[in-house]
Design a protein around this motif. Structure first.
Motif, PDB file in Angstrom:
ATOM      1  N   UNK A 150       0.819  -1.215   0.000  1.00 29.01           N
ATOM      2  CA  UNK A 150       0.000   0.000   0.000  1.00 29.01           C
ATOM      3  C   UNK A 150       0.849   1.260   0.000  1.00 29.01           C
ATOM      4  N   UNK A 151       2.094   1.138   0.419  1.00 31.39           N
ATOM      5  CA  UNK A 151       2.969   2.309   0.435  1.00 31.39           C
ATOM      6  C   UNK A 151       3.510   2.626  -0.947  1.00 31.39           C
ATOM      7  N   UNK A 152       3.363   1.674  -1.893  1.00 30.42           N
ATOM      8  CA  UNK A 152       3.866   1.877  -3.245  1.00 30.42           C
ATOM      9  C   UNK A 152       2.774   2.341  -4.191  1.00 30.42           C
ATOM     10  N   UNK A 153       2.901   1.979  -5.467  1.00 22.69           N
ATOM     11  CA  UNK A 153       1.948   2.449  -6.475  1.00 22.69           C
ATOM     12  C   UNK A 153       0.531   1.918  -6.268  1.00 22.69           C
ATOM     13  N   UNK A 154       0.396   0.796  -5.555  1.00 18.24           N
ATOM     14  CA  UNK A 154      -0.940   0.227  -5.360  1.00 18.24           C
ATOM     15  C   UNK A 154      -1.824   1.149  -4.539  1.00 18.24           C
ATOM     16  N   UNK A 155      -1.295   1.736  -3.473  1.00 15.27           N
ATOM     17  CA  UNK A 155      -2.070   2.621  -2.606  1.00 15.27           C
ATOM     18  C   UNK A 155      -3.083   1.843  -1.778  1.00 15.27           C
ATOM     19  N   UNK A 156      -3.512   2.392  -0.661  1.00 12.43           N
ATOM     20  CA  UNK A 156      -4.477   1.699   0.184  1.00 12.43           C
ATOM     21  C   UNK A 156      -5.850   1.653  -0.466  1.00 12.43           C
ATOM     22  N   UNK A 157      -6.644   0.609  -0.178  1.00 11.21           N
ATOM     23  CA  UNK A 157      -7.999   0.540  -0.744  1.00 11.21           C
ATOM     24  C   UNK A 157      -8.906   1.591  -0.116  1.00 11.21           C
ATOM     25  N   UNK A 158      -9.929   1.975  -0.862  1.00 13.97           N
ATOM     26  CA  UNK A 158     -10.911   2.928  -0.359  1.00 13.97           C
ATOM     27  C   UNK A 158     -12.175   2.230   0.114  1.00 13.97           C
ATOM     28  N   UNK A 159     -12.465   1.059  -0.438  1.00 14.67           N
ATOM     29  CA  UNK A 159     -13.601   0.234  -0.033  1.00 14.67           C
ATOM     30  C   UNK A 159     -13.182  -1.219  -0.097  1.00 14.67           C
ATOM     31  N   UNK A 160     -13.689  -2.017   0.839  1.00 15.68           N
ATOM     32  CA  UNK A 160     -13.353  -3.441   0.862  1.00 15.68           C
ATOM     33  C   UNK A 160     -14.601  -4.256   1.175  1.00 15.68           C
ATOM     34  N   UNK A 180     -11.702   2.517   6.533  1.00 18.57           N
ATOM     35  CA  UNK A 180     -12.439   2.591   5.272  1.00 18.57           C
ATOM     36  C   UNK A 180     -13.751   1.849   5.444  1.00 18.57           C
ATOM     37  N   UNK A 181     -14.716   2.073   4.558  1.00 18.68           N
ATOM     38  CA  UNK A 181     -15.955   1.303   4.604  1.00 18.68           C
ATOM     39  C   UNK A 181     -15.697  -0.152   4.201  1.00 18.68           C
ATOM     40  N   UNK A 182     -16.294  -1.077   4.940  1.00 16.92           N
ATOM     41  CA  UNK A 182     -16.190  -2.506   4.648  1.00 16.92           C
ATOM     42  C   UNK A 182     -17.605  -3.083   4.625  1.00 16.92           C
ATOM     43  N   UNK A 183     -17.916  -3.835   3.587  1.00 20.02           N
ATOM     44  CA  UNK A 183     -19.189  -4.546   3.502  1.00 20.02           C
ATOM     45  C   UNK A 183     -18.929  -6.014   3.796  1.00 20.02           C
ATOM     46  N   UNK A 184     -19.554  -6.534   4.856  1.00 19.33           N
ATOM     47  CA  UNK A 184     -19.365  -7.925   5.273  1.00 19.33           C
ATOM     48  C   UNK A 184     -20.676  -8.674   5.107  1.00 19.33           C
ATOM     49  N   UNK A 185     -20.664  -9.754   4.311  1.00 21.11           N
ATOM     50  CA  UNK A 185     -21.896 -10.484   4.055  1.00 21.11           C
ATOM     51  C   UNK A 185     -21.733 -11.969   4.335  1.00 21.11           C
ATOM     52  N   UNK A 228     -12.101  -2.009  -3.882  1.00 19.66           N
ATOM     53  CA  UNK A 228     -10.693  -2.086  -4.282  1.00 19.66           C
ATOM     54  C   UNK A 228     -10.031  -3.352  -3.734  1.00 19.66           C
ATOM     55  N   UNK A 229     -10.697  -3.997  -2.761  1.00 23.93           N
ATOM     56  CA  UNK A 229     -10.166  -5.219  -2.153  1.00 23.93           C
ATOM     57  C   UNK A 229     -11.343  -6.072  -1.708  1.00 23.93           C
ATOM     58  N   UNK A 230     -11.326  -7.336  -2.127  1.00 26.36           N
ATOM     59  CA  UNK A 230     -12.342  -8.298  -1.690  1.00 26.36           C
ATOM     60  C   UNK A 230     -11.637  -9.495  -1.072  1.00 26.36           C
ATOM     61  N   UNK A 253      -7.669  -2.936 -11.161  1.00 26.03           N
ATOM     62  CA  UNK A 253      -6.490  -3.086 -10.316  1.00 26.03           C
ATOM     63  C   UNK A 253      -6.773  -3.622  -8.931  1.00 26.03           C
ATOM     64  N   UNK A 254      -8.036  -3.900  -8.626  1.00 28.20           N
ATOM     65  CA  UNK A 254      -8.394  -4.390  -7.288  1.00 28.20           C
ATOM     66  C   UNK A 254      -7.746  -5.734  -7.002  1.00 28.20           C
ATOM     67  N   UNK A 255      -7.470  -5.975  -5.720  1.00 30.10           N
ATOM     68  CA  UNK A 255      -6.980  -7.271  -5.269  1.00 30.10           C
ATOM     69  C   UNK A 255      -8.166  -8.097  -4.762  1.00 30.10           C
ATOM     70  N   UNK A 256      -8.157  -9.389  -5.089  1.00 27.35           N
ATOM     71  CA  UNK A 256      -9.189 -10.316  -4.629  1.00 27.35           C
ATOM     72  C   UNK A 256      -8.486 -11.485  -3.946  1.00 27.35           C
TER      73      UNK A 256
END
Length: 296
Positions: A150-160, A180-185, A228-230, A253-256
């Protein structure tokens, strides 16, 4: 209905090998199996299988058939559990689990929370996920790997998102790792309730929205927007089926992070997500369970 626990006790290498033989069958049949350290640091582990009592003899014989009649010199012991909450009974006293900067612990180990940068408190209960299973711990390992980028070009996610949240361990870890907002289902409303209570206990209720949903079939996803991250710690079949919906709910570019997988299932899961335009970034095995990082 009365339950029976069939279990073998030995050192970790022996039980890890046994789990690699038995888990593929138990996963396909929907039978719960757990591999865990009984006392932290003493090297003694336990492999437990939970079945309805009237199926215990058949299951024990199946274990002998697959392992050999001598079961590697180990005795298959049994415990009749009747109608007690056997998940809590088995997991309540488990030692804390570390994964990078994360520490997952029960309330009985609250005094150890100060030893980690990010502590998640979850007691055993009616929903899957205390951090002790290799799939949950593997997800935390991979979240740690993403955080270092997250400190590099990827950057921290805004939603997960945390799909199949169970007790909410991963959603809580996400919310604590990055505000950040997180949706948990979860498909189970009991799990959704447990996750909501655990988020409150861990002070992240304002960041985490918990919803009962099958896959991505809930209006909460449209309201939440692409992530941005699941993280999805489920099983191979549903992860394969969810690949198209997963791709529709992520940003470029999201990570899963995918888990609940056995090593031999890697090729099929990676192929399903590659068909959706994702690429494999990393594969990780912890306690015999596979976790993947895919990138959109």
């Amino acid at each position: 209905m009365p339950q029976t626990r069939l279990y073998l006790s030995a050192r970790k290498p022996e039980l890890w090998h046994i789990a690699s033989i038995l888990d593929p069958y138990f996963e396909e049949e929907g039978i719960t199996s757990v591999l865990f350290e009984t006392v932290q640091g003493n090297g003694e582990w336990c492999y437990s299988v939970y079945v309805e009592t009237d199926a215990a003899d058949t299951t024990a014989q199946l274990m002998r058939d697959r392992l050999g009649n001598d079961t590697f010199g180990l005795a298959i012991e049994r415990e009749e559990l009747e109608d007690q909450d056997w998940v809590s009974q088995t997991l309540t006293e488990l030692a804390p689990v570390r994964a990078g900067r994360f520490l997952v612990h029960g309330s009985h180990d609250r005094d150890q929370a100060h030893t980690a940068r990010i502590a998640v408190e979850v007691d055993a209960g009616q929903a899957f996920g205390t951090g002790h299973h290799g799939t949950t711990a593997g997800c935390l390992d991979m979240l740690e790997r993403c955080m270092r980028q997250w400190q590099g070009p990827m950057g921290p996610p805004r939603r997960a998102m945390d799909i199949g949240t169970g007790s909410g361990v991963l959603a809580i870890a996400l919310a604590k790792a990055c505000p950040m907002p997180v949706l948990a289902t979860d498909i189970d409303p009991i799990a959704t309730h447990v996750a909501r209570e655990n988020c409150r206990l861990n002070g992240v209720a304002s960041n985490v929205t918990c919803a009962t949903a099958t896959g991505f079939n809930n209006p909460a996803f449209a309201r939440f927007g692409p992530a941005d991250l699941i993280m999805a710690n489920i099983l191979a079949r549903p992860l394969e089926a969810l690949a198209p919906a997963m791709a529709r709910n992520v940003t470029g570019g999201a990570r899963v992070i995918l888990s609940g997988l056995l090593p031999h299932q890697q090729a099929r899961i990676v192929a399903a997500y590659r068909r959706q335009g994702m690429v494999l970034k990393h594969a990780h095995i912890r306690d015999g369970w596979l976790t993947l990082i895919m990138q959109a």
